[in-house]
Scaffold this motif. Structure first.
Motif, PDB file in Angstrom:
ATOM      1  N   ASP A  26      48.165  41.953  57.330  1.00 53.78           N
ATOM      2  CA  ASP A  26      47.931  43.202  56.611  1.00 53.78           C
ATOM      3  C   ASP A  26      46.456  43.576  56.702  1.00 53.78           C
ATOM      4  OD1 ASP A  26      48.430  45.390  54.963  1.00 53.78           O
ATOM      5  OD2 ASP A  26      49.411  44.224  53.414  1.00 53.78           O
ATOM      6  N   THR A  27      46.078  44.605  55.974  1.00 53.34           N
ATOM      7  CA  THR A  27      44.682  45.037  55.952  1.00 53.34           C
ATOM      8  C   THR A  27      43.820  43.959  55.303  1.00 53.34           C
ATOM      9  OG1 THR A  27      44.919  46.062  53.781  1.00 53.34           O
ATOM     10  CG2 THR A  27      45.367  47.458  55.704  1.00 53.34           C
ATOM     11  N   GLU A  28      42.536  44.084  55.483  1.00 53.07           N
ATOM     12  CA  GLU A  28      41.612  43.081  54.942  1.00 53.07           C
ATOM     13  C   GLU A  28      41.746  42.931  53.417  1.00 53.07           C
ATOM     14  OE1 GLU A  28      39.247  39.996  55.685  1.00 53.07           O
ATOM     15  OE2 GLU A  28      39.952  41.326  57.256  1.00 53.07           O
ATOM     16  N   GLU A  29      41.931  44.038  52.707  1.00 52.51           N
ATOM     17  CA  GLU A  29      42.022  43.950  51.238  1.00 52.51           C
ATOM     18  C   GLU A  29      43.337  43.336  50.754  1.00 52.51           C
ATOM     19  OE1 GLU A  29      43.640  48.236  49.582  1.00 52.51           O
ATOM     20  OE2 GLU A  29      41.499  47.990  49.907  1.00 52.51           O
ATOM     21  N   ASN A  30      44.412  43.433  51.534  1.00 52.47           N
ATOM     22  CA  ASN A  30      45.713  42.870  51.138  1.00 52.47           C
ATOM     23  C   ASN A  30      46.013  41.527  51.795  1.00 52.47           C
ATOM     24  OD1 ASN A  30      46.299  45.086  49.555  1.00 52.47           O
ATOM     25  ND2 ASN A  30      47.312  46.172  51.217  1.00 52.47           N
ATOM     26  N   LYS A  31      45.230  41.146  52.742  1.00 51.09           N
ATOM     27  CA  LYS A  31      45.461  39.968  53.565  1.00 51.09           C
ATOM     28  C   LYS A  31      45.616  38.673  52.750  1.00 51.09           C
ATOM     29  CE  LYS A  31      42.976  38.044  57.441  1.00 51.09           C
ATOM     30  NZ  LYS A  31      41.985  38.344  58.419  1.00 51.09           N
ATOM     31  N   TYR A  32      44.838  38.540  51.674  1.00 51.03           N
ATOM     32  CA  TYR A  32      44.822  37.286  50.922  1.00 51.03           C
ATOM     33  C   TYR A  32      45.694  37.299  49.674  1.00 51.03           C
ATOM     34  CZ  TYR A  32      41.045  36.392  54.109  1.00 51.03           C
ATOM     35  OH  TYR A  32      40.323  36.224  55.256  1.00 51.03           O
ATOM     36  N   PHE A  33      46.544  38.295  49.524  1.00 53.48           N
ATOM     37  CA  PHE A  33      47.469  38.405  48.403  1.00 53.48           C
ATOM     38  C   PHE A  33      48.343  37.143  48.285  1.00 53.48           C
ATOM     39  CE2 PHE A  33      51.829  39.687  47.102  1.00 53.48           C
ATOM     40  CZ  PHE A  33      51.571  40.035  45.785  1.00 53.48           C
ATOM     41  N   ALA A  34      48.924  36.697  49.381  1.00 48.93           N
ATOM     42  CA  ALA A  34      49.789  35.511  49.382  1.00 48.93           C
ATOM     43  C   ALA A  34      48.988  34.252  49.090  1.00 48.93           C
ATOM     44  CB  ALA A  34      50.511  35.375  50.714  1.00 48.93           C
ATOM     45  N   LEU A  35      47.771  34.190  49.597  1.00 48.95           N
ATOM     46  CA  LEU A  35      46.930  33.017  49.402  1.00 48.95           C
ATOM     47  C   LEU A  35      46.680  32.750  47.920  1.00 48.95           C
ATOM     48  CD1 LEU A  35      45.058  30.831  50.640  1.00 48.95           C
ATOM     49  CD2 LEU A  35      43.249  32.541  50.629  1.00 48.95           C
ATOM     50  N   GLU A  36      46.389  33.780  47.166  1.00 49.34           N
ATOM     51  CA  GLU A  36      46.138  33.626  45.730  1.00 49.34           C
ATOM     52  C   GLU A  36      47.382  33.125  45.009  1.00 49.34           C
ATOM     53  OE1 GLU A  36      44.461  37.226  44.089  1.00 49.34           O
ATOM     54  OE2 GLU A  36      43.213  37.476  45.866  1.00 49.34           O
ATOM     55  N   LEU A  37      48.540  33.698  45.314  1.00 49.56           N
ATOM     56  CA  LEU A  37      49.789  33.285  44.655  1.00 49.56           C
ATOM     57  C   LEU A  37      50.141  31.833  44.982  1.00 49.56           C
ATOM     58  CD1 LEU A  37      51.938  36.488  45.242  1.00 49.56           C
ATOM     59  CD2 LEU A  37      50.929  35.729  43.091  1.00 49.56           C
ATOM     60  N   VAL A  38      50.019  31.459  46.253  1.00 51.29           N
ATOM     61  CA  VAL A  38      50.366  30.105  46.668  1.00 51.29           C
ATOM     62  C   VAL A  38      49.370  29.101  46.082  1.00 51.29           C
ATOM     63  CG1 VAL A  38      50.609  28.569  48.658  1.00 51.29           C
ATOM     64  CG2 VAL A  38      51.575  30.860  48.749  1.00 51.29           C
ATOM     65  N   ASN A  39      48.093  29.434  46.081  1.00 48.92           N
ATOM     66  CA  ASN A  39      47.098  28.522  45.501  1.00 48.92           C
ATOM     67  C   ASN A  39      47.325  28.311  44.009  1.00 48.92           C
ATOM     68  OD1 ASN A  39      45.808  27.926  47.875  1.00 48.92           O
ATOM     69  ND2 ASN A  39      44.176  29.417  47.584  1.00 48.92           N
ATOM     70  N   ASN A  40      47.704  29.368  43.293  1.00 50.73           N
ATOM     71  CA  ASN A  40      48.017  29.217  41.863  1.00 50.73           C
ATOM     72  C   ASN A  40      49.219  28.309  41.660  1.00 50.73           C
ATOM     73  OD1 ASN A  40      45.901  30.748  40.864  1.00 50.73           O
ATOM     74  ND2 ASN A  40      47.069  32.646  40.882  1.00 50.73           N
ATOM     75  N   ALA A  41      50.246  28.460  42.489  1.00 52.39           N
ATOM     76  CA  ALA A  41      51.439  27.604  42.388  1.00 52.39           C
ATOM     77  C   ALA A  41      51.079  26.152  42.705  1.00 52.39           C
ATOM     78  CB  ALA A  41      52.525  28.098  43.334  1.00 52.39           C
ATOM     79  N   PHE A  42      50.197  25.960  43.669  1.00 52.16           N
ATOM     80  CA  PHE A  42      49.757  24.610  44.025  1.00 52.16           C
ATOM     81  C   PHE A  42      48.983  23.975  42.866  1.00 52.16           C
ATOM     82  CE2 PHE A  42      46.577  21.775  45.978  1.00 52.16           C
ATOM     83  CZ  PHE A  42      47.441  20.837  46.523  1.00 52.16           C
ATOM     84  N   LYS A  43      48.088  24.729  42.250  1.00 49.21           N
ATOM     85  CA  LYS A  43      47.298  24.212  41.121  1.00 49.21           C
ATOM     86  C   LYS A  43      48.185  23.858  39.928  1.00 49.21           C
ATOM     87  CE  LYS A  43      43.108  26.712  42.276  1.00 49.21           C
ATOM     88  NZ  LYS A  43      42.277  27.875  41.946  1.00 49.21           N
ATOM     89  N   LYS A  44      49.271  24.606  39.736  1.00 43.98           N
ATOM     90  CA  LYS A  44      50.185  24.367  38.610  1.00 43.98           C
ATOM     91  C   LYS A  44      51.235  23.310  38.949  1.00 43.98           C
ATOM     92  CE  LYS A  44      49.822  29.070  36.838  1.00 43.98           C
ATOM     93  NZ  LYS A  44      50.532  30.332  36.631  1.00 43.98           N
ATOM     94  N   ASP A  45      51.117  22.681  40.118  1.00 42.87           N
ATOM     95  CA  ASP A  45      52.061  21.656  40.594  1.00 42.87           C
ATOM     96  C   ASP A  45      53.476  22.190  40.784  1.00 42.87           C
ATOM     97  OD1 ASP A  45      50.600  19.452  41.214  1.00 42.87           O
ATOM     98  OD2 ASP A  45      50.878  18.455  39.286  1.00 42.87           O
ATOM     99  N   GLN A  46      53.611  23.480  41.065  1.00 45.23           N
ATOM    100  CA  GLN A  46      54.934  24.035  41.368  1.00 45.23           C
ATOM    101  C   GLN A  46      55.356  23.670  42.787  1.00 45.23           C
ATOM    102  OE1 GLN A  46      53.900  28.142  40.356  1.00 45.23           O
ATOM    103  NE2 GLN A  46      55.497  28.096  38.806  1.00 45.23           N
ATOM    104  N   ILE A  47      54.381  23.534  43.684  1.00 43.98           N
ATOM    105  CA  ILE A  47      54.649  23.135  45.070  1.00 43.98           C
ATOM    106  C   ILE A  47      53.634  22.082  45.478  1.00 43.98           C
ATOM    107  CG2 ILE A  47      55.703  25.311  45.811  1.00 43.98           C
ATOM    108  CD1 ILE A  47      52.964  26.076  47.012  1.00 43.98           C
ATOM    109  N   GLY A  48      53.959  21.369  46.560  1.00 46.50           N
ATOM    110  CA  GLY A  48      53.042  20.375  47.104  1.00 46.50           C
ATOM    111  C   GLY A  48      52.245  20.949  48.264  1.00 46.50           C
ATOM    112  N   GLU A  49      51.652  20.062  49.034  1.00 43.23           N
ATOM    113  CA  GLU A  49      50.736  20.472  50.086  1.00 43.23           C
ATOM    114  C   GLU A  49      51.406  21.059  51.323  1.00 43.23           C
ATOM    115  OE1 GLU A  49      48.630  16.848  50.658  1.00 43.23           O
ATOM    116  OE2 GLU A  49      47.342  17.195  48.937  1.00 43.23           O
TER     117      GLU A  49
END
Length: 113
Positions: A26-49
């Protein structure tokens, strides 16, 4: 035989040894949308590495050795992001090697990876 199993398990561990960066095509401003969601799930132990990625019910094949996973989606195509913990994803997808799952549903279910 034991040596082959040890090498295989070592390869899987090395391939999934650190969290991945998930970005959208996606565009530069939307590119990291998924990264933030996945990193939050990782920090909350919802998913592993090394989670599975499922887009509209279809497993998305990606190279687990790469640090960056490019998802073939744009932010405006995504309807929802959900996460399955390790136990649930192993039961649902019958895969003993995953660390949870990132479930992505798009607005147009005709698109698949």
């Amino acid at each position: 035989m034991k040596r082959a199993l040890l090498l295989l398990s070592s390869a899987l561990t090395i391939a999934c040894s650190k969290p991945k960066a998930f970005i959208l095509n996606d565009t530069e401003e939307n590119k990291y949308f998924a990264l933030e969601l996945v990193n939050n799930a990782f920090k909350k132990d919802q998913i592993g590495e090394c989670p599975l990625i499922v887009i509209n019910g279809i497993l998305f094949e990606y190279n687990k050795e790469r640090d960056t996973i490019l998802l073939p989606l744009k932010k405006n195509e995504i309807l929802s992001f959900d996460f399955l913990n390790i136990n649930s994803s192993r039961i649902v997808y019958n895969d003993k090697e995953n660390d949870g799952a990132v479930i992505i549903t798009t607005k147009s279910k005709t698109k698949s990876p």
